[in-house]
Scaffold this active site. Sequence first.
Site: not given
Length: 373
Positions: A90, A95, A112, A202
């Site tokens: 995904g 990125g 990632k 976050d």
Amino acid sequence: MGEAFLGYHLPQIDGNSCGSTAGSAPLAPSLVEEEAEEEQKDIKPPAAAPPQPEPAEPPQLREEQSLKSLRSIVSVGQPTKKYTAFEELGRGGFGAVHNALDASTGQQVAIKKMSLQEGMSEELAVNEILAMRDNRNANIVTFLDSYLVDGELWLAMEFMDGGTLSDVLRAVYLEEGQVGAVSRECLQGLHFLHYRQVIHRDVKSSNILVGLDGSVKLADFGLCAQLSPERSKRSSRVGTPSWMVPEVVRGEAYGPKVDIWSLGIVGLEIVEGEAPYQREARLRVLELIERNGPPKLQNPRHHSPLLRDFLRCCLQADEDRRWSAQELLQVRKSKAAQRPHPFVTSGHPASSLAALILSAKQVQEEWTGDTCA
Ligand code: 3AM
């Protein structure tokens, strides 16, 4: 799903770095974004008087410095030799994430890949690597390795076969004992970070990964901040709007308890399906958070007093009244909390989430099958 942003017009994230290598602390990037009224997708931050904690260096110099720090922390070699069978899982804000196999061990990993073409990514990449590398814990996704490959940073980490909590929430409904389990696991990760003076900044369901064994782990550390005795507070407007605490929205000084508010919002996501104001334009979200203070449950009577009280403890507008991770878990006795929050202790064991995560996977696979049919 709302995407994270760094404070509007910030010359720096706020000069932060996670990880113990304070000497190689990357300065945070410049980011000047055009304002655009749109949904929280691809949003950039709203106008505010951003904090200017430290004098900014010329952007080119900062970029060179962060590229230098990045080169000094990544592994040397060709990850395409070490890892094989890449498949895209995904895409996130910075990125794509692929899964792959470690050719020598056969272990499945997630990689990632962050493009370093866009200005500030080196600094975020350094931040993320150091934070994961230096904060190993059962409730934090394990860092494995990192490489620089043709202008991209590849970050190899443990593969979480259940995907994100947000994927799970789309597919299945959680009972309160399961909400308690997820909250406790996240709190354990947060307590570990906060004890080490790291703020995640976050926390949201799409940054929480789950495993088919019932494990729940915090991920995505690009925006985290390392506090220090000299700098025990931050003030940059960083995060994802619906999950942002009023003190961050107002650009005030804040500490680790911002993550506890965001965890309270994750609690609302779990029981109500989405975060408050998630469909509103970002400026409106910030306005609503500032104006309304703690969001309320839509149907409080549908939930137990314990769950309601847990959310109330997390979602206190007054930072002093908001419970810390330590108080909610009662890892150590403190004056403010003589006992852990009962909602957390009454949560099911994490292993009991395994069946739920498996059903969510099956539902997702059925959906994918339907789409392809
Ligand atoms: O786009 P979706 O939600 O299907 O689950 C994460 C997300 O998938 C997955 O990558 C996508 C973009 O974030 N992902 C991220 N880190 C992962 C990890 N460590 C991961 N999947 C497994 N293990």
